[in-house]
Design a protein around this motif. Structure first.
Motif, PDB file in Angstrom:
ATOM      1  N   VAL A 747       0.773  -1.147   0.065  1.00 32.04           N
ATOM      2  CA  VAL A 747      -0.003  -0.190  -0.099  1.00 32.04           C
ATOM      3  C   VAL A 747       0.793   1.197  -0.175  1.00 32.04           C
ATOM      4  O   VAL A 747       1.820   1.492   1.003  1.00 32.04           O
ATOM      5  CB  VAL A 747      -0.994   0.037   1.235  1.00 32.04           C
ATOM      6  N   PHE A 748       0.723   2.160  -0.855  1.00 32.72           N
ATOM      7  CA  PHE A 748       1.133   3.292  -1.009  1.00 32.72           C
ATOM      8  C   PHE A 748       0.360   4.466  -0.657  1.00 32.72           C
ATOM      9  O   PHE A 748      -0.697   4.698  -1.454  1.00 32.72           O
ATOM     10  CB  PHE A 748       1.783   3.633  -2.514  1.00 32.72           C
ATOM     11  N   SER A 749       0.530   5.322   0.443  1.00 33.81           N
ATOM     12  CA  SER A 749      -0.590   6.523   0.716  1.00 33.81           C
ATOM     13  C   SER A 749      -0.171   7.649   0.318  1.00 33.81           C
ATOM     14  O   SER A 749       1.123   7.902  -0.234  1.00 33.81           O
ATOM     15  CB  SER A 749      -0.659   6.401   2.133  1.00 33.81           C
ATOM     16  N   ARG A 750      -1.020   8.601   0.319  1.00 34.57           N
ATOM     17  CA  ARG A 750      -0.779   9.965  -0.412  1.00 34.57           C
ATOM     18  C   ARG A 750      -0.302  10.183  -1.606  1.00 34.57           C
ATOM     19  O   ARG A 750       0.572  10.813  -1.937  1.00 34.57           O
ATOM     20  CB  ARG A 750      -0.005  10.791   0.746  1.00 34.57           C
ATOM     21  N   VAL A 751      -0.927   9.513  -2.582  1.00 33.06           N
ATOM     22  CA  VAL A 751      -0.530   9.529  -3.909  1.00 33.06           C
ATOM     23  C   VAL A 751      -1.400  10.595  -4.672  1.00 33.06           C
ATOM     24  O   VAL A 751      -2.545  10.693  -4.516  1.00 33.06           O
ATOM     25  CB  VAL A 751      -0.620   7.983  -4.718  1.00 33.06           C
ATOM     26  N   THR A 752      -0.683  11.647  -5.526  1.00 33.93           N
ATOM     27  CA  THR A 752      -1.585  12.422  -6.187  1.00 33.93           C
ATOM     28  C   THR A 752      -0.975  12.260  -7.661  1.00 33.93           C
ATOM     29  O   THR A 752       0.262  12.060  -7.851  1.00 33.93           O
ATOM     30  CB  THR A 752      -1.189  13.643  -5.588  1.00 33.93           C
ATOM     31  N   ARG A 753      -1.960  12.518  -8.535  1.00 33.21           N
ATOM     32  CA  ARG A 753      -1.718  12.534  -9.826  1.00 33.21           C
ATOM     33  C   ARG A 753      -2.759  13.613 -10.746  1.00 33.21           C
ATOM     34  O   ARG A 753      -3.972  13.606 -10.151  1.00 33.21           O
ATOM     35  CB  ARG A 753      -1.864  11.142 -10.771  1.00 33.21           C
ATOM     36  N   VAL A 757       1.269  17.423 -11.465  1.00 27.51           N
ATOM     37  CA  VAL A 757       2.105  16.230 -10.717  1.00 27.51           C
ATOM     38  C   VAL A 757       1.917  14.971 -11.423  1.00 27.51           C
ATOM     39  O   VAL A 757       0.860  14.418 -11.460  1.00 27.51           O
ATOM     40  CB  VAL A 757       1.917  15.972  -9.091  1.00 27.51           C
ATOM     41  N   ALA A 758       3.034  14.482 -12.260  1.00 32.38           N
ATOM     42  CA  ALA A 758       3.180  13.154 -12.842  1.00 32.38           C
ATOM     43  C   ALA A 758       3.295  12.081 -11.847  1.00 32.38           C
ATOM     44  O   ALA A 758       3.943  12.175 -10.789  1.00 32.38           O
ATOM     45  CB  ALA A 758       3.961  13.277 -13.840  1.00 32.38           C
ATOM     46  N   ALA A 759       2.453  10.747 -11.998  1.00 32.04           N
ATOM     47  CA  ALA A 759       2.754   9.877 -10.998  1.00 32.04           C
ATOM     48  C   ALA A 759       3.091   8.442 -11.965  1.00 32.04           C
ATOM     49  O   ALA A 759       2.291   8.143 -12.848  1.00 32.04           O
ATOM     50  CB  ALA A 759       1.509   9.609 -10.032  1.00 32.04           C
ATOM     51  N   SER A 760       3.840   7.462 -11.314  1.00 35.03           N
ATOM     52  CA  SER A 760       3.966   6.310 -12.063  1.00 35.03           C
ATOM     53  C   SER A 760       4.246   5.122 -10.981  1.00 35.03           C
ATOM     54  O   SER A 760       4.739   5.360  -9.768  1.00 35.03           O
ATOM     55  CB  SER A 760       5.463   6.329 -12.833  1.00 35.03           C
ATOM     56  N   VAL A 761       3.929   4.045 -11.500  1.00 36.61           N
ATOM     57  CA  VAL A 761       4.240   2.813 -10.466  1.00 36.61           C
ATOM     58  C   VAL A 761       4.981   1.908 -11.151  1.00 36.61           C
ATOM     59  O   VAL A 761       5.263   1.802 -12.477  1.00 36.61           O
ATOM     60  CB  VAL A 761       2.736   2.006 -10.358  1.00 36.61           C
ATOM     61  N   GLY A 762       6.181   1.514 -10.477  1.00 40.60           N
ATOM     62  CA  GLY A 762       7.192   0.641 -10.951  1.00 40.60           C
ATOM     63  C   GLY A 762       7.249  -0.625  -9.933  1.00 40.60           C
ATOM     64  O   GLY A 762       6.913  -0.646  -8.896  1.00 40.60           O
ATOM     65  N   PRO A 819       3.497 -17.920  -8.407  1.00 38.67           N
ATOM     66  CA  PRO A 819       4.055 -19.172  -7.762  1.00 38.67           C
ATOM     67  C   PRO A 819       4.435 -18.839  -6.083  1.00 38.67           C
ATOM     68  O   PRO A 819       4.767 -17.482  -6.042  1.00 38.67           O
ATOM     69  CB  PRO A 819       5.350 -19.735  -8.453  1.00 38.67           C
ATOM     70  N   ALA A 820       4.522 -19.803  -5.140  1.00 40.97           N
ATOM     71  CA  ALA A 820       4.838 -19.414  -3.976  1.00 40.97           C
ATOM     72  C   ALA A 820       5.999 -18.823  -3.812  1.00 40.97           C
ATOM     73  O   ALA A 820       6.530 -18.019  -2.740  1.00 40.97           O
ATOM     74  CB  ALA A 820       5.047 -20.742  -3.138  1.00 40.97           C
ATOM     75  N   GLY A 821       7.085 -19.042  -4.708  1.00 47.35           N
ATOM     76  CA  GLY A 821       8.454 -18.309  -4.586  1.00 47.35           C
ATOM     77  C   GLY A 821       8.738 -17.119  -5.126  1.00 47.35           C
ATOM     78  O   GLY A 821       9.840 -16.538  -4.978  1.00 47.35           O
ATOM     79  N   ALA A 822       7.567 -16.452  -5.674  1.00 46.84           N
ATOM     80  CA  ALA A 822       7.719 -15.103  -6.611  1.00 46.84           C
ATOM     81  C   ALA A 822       8.130 -14.101  -5.390  1.00 46.84           C
ATOM     82  O   ALA A 822       7.476 -13.777  -4.251  1.00 46.84           O
ATOM     83  CB  ALA A 822       6.566 -15.061  -7.269  1.00 46.84           C
ATOM     84  N   ILE A 823       8.801 -13.232  -5.850  1.00 49.53           N
ATOM     85  CA  ILE A 823       9.429 -12.008  -4.987  1.00 49.53           C
ATOM     86  C   ILE A 823       9.553 -10.872  -6.001  1.00 49.53           C
ATOM     87  O   ILE A 823      10.109 -10.931  -7.150  1.00 49.53           O
ATOM     88  CB  ILE A 823      10.775 -12.180  -4.442  1.00 49.53           C
ATOM     89  N   VAL A 824       8.760  -9.644  -5.607  1.00 49.17           N
ATOM     90  CA  VAL A 824       8.821  -8.451  -6.502  1.00 49.17           C
ATOM     91  C   VAL A 824       9.057  -7.267  -5.613  1.00 49.17           C
ATOM     92  O   VAL A 824       8.688  -7.321  -4.215  1.00 49.17           O
ATOM     93  CB  VAL A 824       7.503  -8.141  -7.332  1.00 49.17           C
ATOM     94  N   VAL A 825       9.452  -6.156  -5.911  1.00 49.45           N
ATOM     95  CA  VAL A 825       9.766  -4.984  -5.157  1.00 49.45           C
ATOM     96  C   VAL A 825       8.927  -3.792  -5.979  1.00 49.45           C
ATOM     97  O   VAL A 825       9.464  -3.347  -6.894  1.00 49.45           O
ATOM     98  CB  VAL A 825      11.105  -4.582  -5.111  1.00 49.45           C
ATOM     99  N   PRO A 826       7.823  -3.225  -5.400  1.00 52.96           N
ATOM    100  CA  PRO A 826       7.108  -2.136  -6.083  1.00 52.96           C
ATOM    101  C   PRO A 826       7.733  -0.986  -5.400  1.00 52.96           C
ATOM    102  O   PRO A 826       8.079  -0.798  -4.331  1.00 52.96           O
ATOM    103  CB  PRO A 826       5.549  -2.674  -5.877  1.00 52.96           C
ATOM    104  N   TYR A 827       7.091   0.253  -6.267  1.00 56.29           N
ATOM    105  CA  TYR A 827       7.541   1.415  -5.896  1.00 56.29           C
ATOM    106  C   TYR A 827       6.767   2.423  -6.656  1.00 56.29           C
ATOM    107  O   TYR A 827       5.984   2.254  -7.375  1.00 56.29           O
ATOM    108  CB  TYR A 827       9.019   1.919  -6.064  1.00 56.29           C
ATOM    109  N   VAL A 828       6.670   3.765  -6.087  1.00 59.46           N
ATOM    110  CA  VAL A 828       5.798   4.822  -6.627  1.00 59.46           C
ATOM    111  C   VAL A 828       6.701   6.031  -6.817  1.00 59.46           C
ATOM    112  O   VAL A 828       7.580   6.140  -5.867  1.00 59.46           O
ATOM    113  CB  VAL A 828       4.653   5.230  -5.873  1.00 59.46           C
TER     114      VAL A 828
END
Length: 866
Positions: A747-753, A757-762, A819-828
């Motif tokens: 969860v990413f709080s206080r997001v404005t687009r 203001v430009a906003a992106s998710v990675g 799958p159970a072993g999947a790992i990701v790192v999200p960011y905004v």
């Protein structure tokens, strides 16, 4: 006969008989034929003197400002030279006079000011009288008095509680008495008494009376006035002893002697490069010829008047006056050049000023009217300009000075029982007088490092009182002089003062040797940078300014930082991890602001790890001409080398095989890699993506605690002040334990687009199989305003802009069917379209996943650039 100094007798100048009383007036003709004019001129002179006294009274300072002034104020209350009340040797006659006045005023500051004002008026009157006694016409005598009174430092210091103007006044009066005694031997005892008073007020001013003393003694010897000489010597000794003996006895003879000899030795040691023979001749010339009268704009016309006046006095038969005044100036300067601090020449020139004024005023004794009028006009213009130049300072000092205002604020708003004060040594007597007497716990900066090793007990606070605010501390009060003139007249000190409070937050603590100015940070001595014991590690970027500085960190040799160079250094929690930075000895260094990677950037990591995903790296152009770059910072806290491997994961690709660069971090090394994607192994692989970094042992990944290190990355717009760090530009490397797993929601709080203001998710994948990631954008009310599904290949990366406008909304990211072993790192990432400034963020909270001992996460196959 009057053989000394040459020239005509004062009883027969220009062929006219002269009156030889102490003041000396005009000719017999003037007394008989101009009797009606003389009372008018006398009344005008007295009116001018009274007006000058009124000016000094109404413009007297509201508070003390100078170090010596506070010492003198303490001495009025309790005289003790050993306690620097006042500073050695003691100025007993000056303090005694102030003590007498204080019986009526009950205010030591006002008492000192009254003494100074009376002394200034006496100096003007004595200068005029000395000129007249030695044959100068009334206009020349008035010009001399006017030049002295208008001189900026004399005008400013006359109502200040320091002994300089009183000593100057005593010197002129003594010279006048000696000249009178040379002509009337019966006045020798009176002249001796005047010299004794000078010795009691300020013996440092005595050099200027030597020519008059030699003249008086020579005249007495030639006239065989042995009894008069003996009485003069006795009166001088008696009057001097009347002030010095009680002063020494009150202090204690041994304590007085120890304090005085220590002070002389200290000043000779500290100021040895500020006077001859240690000072540079160019500096001596500048300070004593120009700085002593506030610049060449005043010095050149005054010098021209002095030269012209000397020539006129000699050519019109007044060579004795020229010799007396010129000798006084020469002897004072000869002594000053070898004993006095050149940078305070504007104050130390004061005893010579009346005699310079006598020479300059001599130009109005010229026989030719045109020369007299020209000289009179120049004197008038000089005086008007000098008074106008000084006036802003006279007006402003009617308000409390910055140091006194700051200390009064602390005294009024803080509880002495719960407040400890760390202060800059330049304000030592002021702090002792105001806060020490009020019961505050006070400590000079030199002892503050030990003072700050532990946090203040609960309910207590630590304040800094310094010329400028201390970085990292909460600014409570700040005061500045509004005009530079008052700072120049105060010899460059006390122009500002700040009260700062040591913050209880987790930010870095800076010791008071660091002080923030508009043009950078000022460092004097050795300053510390420290994190509280409960804080997380940080990284410091330290740059040298125009001078080399020295960095010391625990357990490592000192490191010199050359002018204009920057280094990165780890900052670990607690006093044991503090950094120490030293300026050159006996000077202050001005450096760019020290930048500390905000601790919030490390909150996603509970500790060090042996592998990290840096989810965003870039070397690409963007909206509005932006140039996005990523700097990588690696820190090895180990006492041994750590080998690391970095693998670039370009966006939108299958990265089963990834470009790889390897290297070794030395023990304790902080490696700063600017524009990491510009490295040869990465520059042709892509412009946007992620970076997977892990420690290695041999050809395998190392997961032991001995391989742990720290990784941080700053992605910034190189078009928008790239040299200045901002908290929002940084992301820490994310270890596997803090990454997003199946079943978790990031969860990413206080997001404005918006349009502004430009906003992106990675998302960066740490999985050796393809994964699907779902993205939801929620408005402030919780409704979904946009959804995205991102398909990532093996070790893939995606970076997509948001399309829906939202203000203060949320972004939620989940793995979908992975799958159970999947790992990701999200960011905004958010970007202000106007300024080009970014703000990157990791998820607010994610559950931490414990890894099995010895577990090794997956990595792409390495493709090493050749």
């Amino acid at each position: 006969m009057y053989p000394a100094f040459g020239g005509a007798s004062p009883a027969a100048v220009d062929g006219e008989p002269r009156e030889v009383g102490l003041g000396g007036t005009g000719s017999q003709g003037e007394r008989s034929g101009a009797g009606r004019r003389r009372p008018l001129s006398s009344r005008l002179a007295l009116a001018a003197l009274a007006a000058y006294g009124v000016l000094l009274w109404v413009s007297r300072p509201a508070t003390p400002f100078e170090w010596d002034e506070v010492l003198a104020q303490r001495a009025v209350l309790r005289y003790d030279v050993a306690n620097h009340s006042p500073q050695p040797p003691g100025f007993p006659a000056y303090i005694g006079a102030a003590k007498a006045v204080n019986l009526a005023t009950r205010d030591p500051l006002l008492a000192l000011q009254v003494v100074g004002i009376v002394a200034a008026l006496a100096a003007l009157a004595a200068t005029w009288a000395l000129a007249r006694r030695m044959g100068a016409p009334p206009a020349a005598a008035a010009a001399a008095a006017a030049l002295l009174g208008a001189s900026p430092e004399f005008l400013y210091s006359a109502a200040v509680g320091i002994s300089d103007v009183s000593g100057t006044s005593a010197a002129v009066v003594a010279a006048l008495a000696l000249v009178a005694a040379a002509e009337r031997p019966a006045l020798l005892p009176l002249a001796g008494a005047a010299c004794g008073i000078l010795a009691g007020i300020r013996p440092q001013s005595g050099a200027v009376v030597l020519p008059a003393l030699v003249w008086a003694v020579a005249a007495a010897v030639r006239g065989r006035r042995w009894r008069g000489l003996a009485l003069a010597g006795l009166s001088a000794a008696a009057v001097a002893a009347a002030s010095w003996v009680p002063a020494i006895l009150v202090t204690g003879p041994q304590r007085w002697w120890s304090a005085t000899t220590w002070h002389v030795h200290y000043m000779a040691t500290v100021e040895q490069t500020r006077h001859l023979p240690g000072a540079r001749l160019a500096d001596i010339a500048y300070w004593w010829l120009s700085g002593s009268v506030f610049g060449w704009g005043f010095a050149i016309p005054l010098g021209a008047l002095v030269i012209a006046g000397t020539v006129v006095l000699v050519r019109t038969g007044r060579g004795r006056l020229a010799a007396l005044a010129g000798g006084a100036v020469a002897l004072h300067l000869a002594a000053a050049l070898f004993t006095m601090n050149e940078t305070v020449s504007l104050r130390y020139i004061l005893p010579a000023l009346p005699f310079l004024a006598l020479l300059a005023g001599g130009a109005l004794a010229a026989p030719r009217r045109l020369v007299r009028r020209t000289a009179a006009a120049l004197v008038t213009l000089w005086c008007l300009a000098a008074v106008a130049w000084t006036s802003p300072a006279l007006i402003e000092r009617r308000q409390p000075g910055p140091v006194w205002a700051a200390l009064t604020w602390v005294k009024k708003h803080c509880d002495p029982a719960t407040t400890r004060v760390v202060f800059d040594g330049v304000a030592t007597p002021q702090v002792q007088y105001v806060l020490g007497r009020a019961g505050f716990q006070i400590m000079a900066i030199e002892r503050a490092n030990a003072f700050l090793l532990g946090p203040a007990p609960p309910g207590e606070q630590t304040l800094y009182v310094t010329p400028q605010p201390v970085p990292g501390a909460e600014l409570l009060f700040e005061a500045h002089h509004r005009t530079r003139r008052i700072v120049q007249l105060a010899w460059g000190r006390y122009g500002s003062c700040a009260v700062s409070r040591v913050s209880d937050a987790g930010a870095a603590l800076f010791s008071p040797e660091w002080q923030a100015r508009k043009d950078g940070w000022r460092l004097r001595g050795t300053g510390r940078i420290e994190l509280r014991a409960e804080a997380r590690p940080a990284v410091v970027r330290l740059c040298a300014g125009g001078e080399a500085i020295t960095l010391r960190r625990p357990g490592w040799p000192a490191e010199a930082i050359a002018p204009g160079r920057c280094v990165m250094a780890p900052l670990l929690p607690g006093a044991g991890g503090a950094l120490e930075v030293s300026a050159p000895a006996d000077s202050a260094a001005l450096i760019p602001p020290v930048q500390v990677l905000p601790l919030a950037a490390l909150d996603a990591s509970s500790g060090l790890a042996s592998a990290y995903m840096v989810p965003q790296v870039a070397h690409v152009g963007g909206y509005g001409g932006a140039l996005w770059r990523t700097d990588l910072v690696l820190f090895n806290p180990q006492a041994h080398p750590v080998a690391v491997m970095a693998q670039f994961l370009p966006t939108g690709r299958d990265n089963e095989v990834a470009p790889t660069i390897s290297g070794t971090l030395a023990p304790g090394q902080v490696l700063d890699v600017p524009d990491v994607l510009a490295l040869q192994g990465f520059r042709d692989a892509g412009a946007l993506g992620a970076l997977l970094i892990h420690a290695t042992a041999g050809a395998k990944a190392c997961v032991s605690a001995g391989c742990n290190f720290l990784a941080l990355a700053r992605t910034y717009n190189a078009r928008a002040v790239p040299g200045l760090w901002r908290a929002s530009e940084w992301l820490p490397g994310v270890a596997t334990a803090q990454a997003l797993r199946p079943g978790d929601t990031a969860v990413f709080s206080r997001v404005t687009r918006s349009g502004a203001v430009a906003a992106s998710v990675g998302v960066a994948s740490w999985s050796d199989t393809p994964v699907c990631v779902g993205v939801r954008v929620l408005g402030p009310g919780g409704g979904v305003v946009e959804t995205r599904t991102l398909e990532l290949a093996r070790f893939g990366h995606a970076h997509v802009p948001l399309a829906a406008d939202v203000a203060g909304g949320k972004v939620e990211v989940e793995l979908v069917g992975a799958p159970a072993g999947a790992i990701v790192v999200p960011y905004v990432s958010l970007v202000d379209r106007g300024s080009g400034q970014p703000a990157h963020a990791l998820a607010d909270t994610l559950p931490e996943h414990a890894e099995a001992p010895g577990w090794v996460p997956p990595y792409p196959a390495a493709r090493v650039a050749r």
